[in-house]
Each structure stands twice: as C-alpha cells, then as structure tokens.
Scaffold this motif. Sequence first.
Motif, PDB file in Angstrom:
ATOM      1  N   GLU A 119       0.836  -1.200   0.000  1.00 45.34           N
ATOM      2  CA  GLU A 119       0.000   0.000   0.000  1.00 45.34           C
ATOM      3  C   GLU A 119       0.866   1.244   0.000  1.00 45.34           C
ATOM      4  N   GLY A 120       0.544   2.185  -0.878  1.00 45.62           N
ATOM      5  CA  GLY A 120       1.295   3.424  -0.963  1.00 45.62           C
ATOM      6  C   GLY A 120       0.826   4.457   0.040  1.00 45.62           C
ATOM      7  N   PRO A 121       1.521   5.598   0.142  1.00 51.80           N
ATOM      8  CA  PRO A 121       1.147   6.646   1.096  1.00 51.80           C
ATOM      9  C   PRO A 121      -0.256   7.202   0.884  1.00 51.80           C
ATOM     10  N   ASN A 122      -0.710   7.222  -0.369  1.00 51.84           N
ATOM     11  CA  ASN A 122      -2.050   7.733  -0.679  1.00 51.84           C
ATOM     12  C   ASN A 122      -3.101   6.638  -0.732  1.00 51.84           C
ATOM     13  N   GLY A 123      -2.739   5.431  -0.296  1.00 48.47           N
ATOM     14  CA  GLY A 123      -3.677   4.318  -0.309  1.00 48.47           C
ATOM     15  C   GLY A 123      -3.689   3.519  -1.587  1.00 48.47           C
ATOM     16  N   GLY A 124      -2.882   3.934  -2.581  1.00 43.37           N
ATOM     17  CA  GLY A 124      -2.824   3.209  -3.840  1.00 43.37           C
ATOM     18  C   GLY A 124      -1.913   2.002  -3.784  1.00 43.37           C
TER      19      GLY A 124
END
Length: 511
Positions: A93-98
Amino acid sequence: MSVLGFDIGNENCVVAVTKQRGIDVLLNDESKRETPAVVSFGEKQRFLGSAGAASTTMNPRSTVFQVKRLIGVKFREPSVQDDLRLLPFETSEGPNGGVLVHLQYLNERHTFTPVQILAMLFAHLKQITEKNLEIPVSDCVIGIPSYFTDLQRREYLYAAEIGGLRPQRLMHDCTATALGYGLYRTDFSNSGPTNVVFVDIGHCDTQVTVAAFEPGHMKLLSHAFDSNLGGRDFDEVLFRYFATQFKEQYHIDIDSNVRASIRLRASCEKLKKVLSANPEAPLNIECLMEEKDVKGFIKRDDFEKLSSNLLERISIPCRKALADSGVTVHKIDSVELVGSGSRIPAITRILASLFRREPRRTLNASECVARGCALQCAMLSPTFRVREYEIQMYCRSQVQDSFPFSIGISVAEDTSGRPSYYLLIQEGHPFPSIKMFTSRRSDTLHFEVFYANQNGLPSSLSTKISSYTIGPSQVSHTEKVKVKVRIYLNIHGIVTLEAVSVSLNRYALIL
C-alpha cells in the motif's frame, strides 16, 4: 503528421493510425497487430511488450502485467486484493492508499507506481509507432473503460504525458466502437433511429452500450458494465478445475509454484479458445512441476456448467443498459459482439435469448476500439480534413458521449455548518458539459464534488472526486456575496472548476 488511437487492454495493446486514405493497425517488431501489455525488469535492462511477455515464465516476480487494473485504485479494496492474489509480483500500500509494485532491477530493489509502469508502456508503443511511420508522433486518443473514475482518468492522462504523448481525448471503449461502426454504415433508415447494442467482453471486464443511429447523426443512450467479469475469469475456472485434478492425480500443488501457475493459466486460455470451436479439448503440458508431464481433458458442456455463475452475470449489465436507454428489446435492431472474451458459444446463446436476435460480429473484435479512437483523433486534429457529412454526423468533430455516473456537490453552509447537497449531473447526462450553482455567503465557500450513487461505482471505498475552497470574502458579517461556480465535465470525463464569479450589489469579480 499522423494521429493515433490507443487501446490499452488488460492483456494486449493495439495502436491504430489515421492516414489520408484510411485507418491502419500498426505492426510491432514481431509483425503482430497486438502488443502484450507487459514490462519485465531483468538484471541489466527492461523488456517491454513482446520481449517482456517472453520473460514472464523465467522472471515472474520482476514482470509486471495487468497494470490497467491497478491504475487509480485503492490497495485495500476487496476487488483489488482479489486481483493481486493472481499476480506474481510483490505489492504494498502506498502513502495515498494506492498500489506500489516492488521488484528487483539492476541488482537493486526498486519501487514503482502503476502510473510509472503504464508510462513505460505508452513510451514503448510510441517508439513502435515512430519506427513504423518514420516521423515523430504525439497526438492521440486513448480508449478507456466507461467505469473509470475521475482519479483513474487523471492518472491515464498523466501516464500518457510521461510517455511523450499528447492525449486529445480519453474515449469510452464502446463509444469508440460505435463511432467506427456508424461511420462506415450507409444503410440507416430515414424513418427512425437504428438502435444498436454493443457488448464488449474484454479480458477483465464487460461493457455494454446502447447507441441510436440515423443518417447524419449518432447518439449514445446508455452505458453499463461489470468491471470484474471478463475472459480471464473463465480462464480461472479452467485453472481451478485442472489444479484440483492435477493435485489428486499427480500429487502436485500448482498454487505453490509461481512458474507452474503462469504456465497452466496460459494453457487454460488456449484451451478456452479451442473449446469455442470444438465440443471437447485435451490439455498437455510437459514438465509442469517437479519434472512431471501432465494430461487433462474437459468437455465444453462441463466447462459451461463450471462457469454457470459467470454466464448468469453476463445479462445483468445488458439489462441495465436497456433500462437506462429507455429502449425496449423489440426496438433493438442489431447486437454487435466484440472483445477478446466474447468467443464463448454460451455467451452468444445468452445474448441471443436476451435480445431475441443473433449477435453479429461485423467488427474486428480486437481492433475496433483502437480504430474508433484513431478516427476521433483525426476529427479533433486540425491537420486532417474530415468530410462535411461526417463532421455534421458527429457534432463538429466532437463526439458527445453519455456519462455513466451521477455527480453531486456538498456545500458547507456558513451559518449552521451543515452541508447542503445538490445533484449536479444525472447518470446518462451527455458530456462534455458545463453546470453551474450559486451560493450566498459572508465567508469562505467550501464544497466537495462526489459520485452520488455509490452502488453504481466499481470502487466501494471512496466516492469523493475533489474539493474546493473559495474565499474568504472581504465583506462584513451582515453582508453576503453571491458566488457563482461553473463546473466543467470535460472531454475526458474529468470534473474541473471552470470559473468563479463573486458579486456584491452592482460589482462583480471574475476569478
């Protein structure tokens, strides 16, 4: 100067180019009309397209494919988790939720976003095009699914720009198909509209569009979709069937071996195509796992029974598209079946029963989207002259599409603090289009734009599109200014703030 149409599929990509006397589909380095949507990272270099697909089995954990499903989605979304379980490469999971993709490249661990991977594909397709045409290219129209959200559309544009392209429009897949269909037909009746249903069953999704054609006119009536029903789901049915069979017969666990899983899925896809033309088919794979040769066999009837729940879902978007269009089954003149997953005979029978007419395959199932996109790009380009009849037919070069979602706004009140909700765009509204709303207030105007019907979205985690703050207004608390806001649903299907005007008594300020 040439203009391009791109069909970026979940499995393969097609590039079409408009020339002075027609539309051609370009060949890649292997003289094939379809280029795999694959990027593979080796020890010293990247392999894209056909070369990347050839590296999938040998280097599965550093080979990225089906990236279309990862664009603009949230990592924790259930459907995304289902997709990731079928993919061999590592994600997080990325910092922006992606979604972030992790892999080894140049003997180092690298992290890429899906936008970066997609940009690599765009750059590769651009390189193939320039090699074919021997001139620089940039202008293009890109086909996208009608269910793409605002964020997915923005990230597609961003990836194309990184890849060196200049997108003139993001165009719905079935709209592009309908455009190519209507342009070359000369037998439309003068007595009333000819209603055509386009059913596009791709590798990972199903899209249905109802369009009305008249001499000199085309109108998109409705879009419907199932974003999680495509050819790969039928491949997975065969994969599960044979994985269970081989575990019992040969005592091997296919799921525990990434390379064996990739090879079996590829064989199941080929087997599905054989079953489309034959009542039964064998499966033979040498050294699938633990140096064991495996054999299998399945009948078409058994395959259709195993896929019965998937086949039942085919009619759902078809019925919704009909209901939203306001056209009854009796007024449907033709059903056009396209897409890489549309060749299963059971699907044809279901559609024939639903629409009470045999589906037709007059369009190239794999190339119709790219061709339609190339045609629209030619209409938008000042370097190409399109016949006057065609320009009138398609609203002066700009095809007005039907938007598949309802969009609302939430305006925070300046006194009570409670938001007010307005329905800005109704589902099925034509776009591009401009909408306006007015608010009176004495301080800052804050509002959010969101999808009004969460049940109609492919994503279940967020309905928010964007938020805006206007102000604060330089007036006393006893006075209120009149704020007019223009919201533009642009040619890409993206919501933007077009203009703001603030007025107090006789004075107005345009922002």
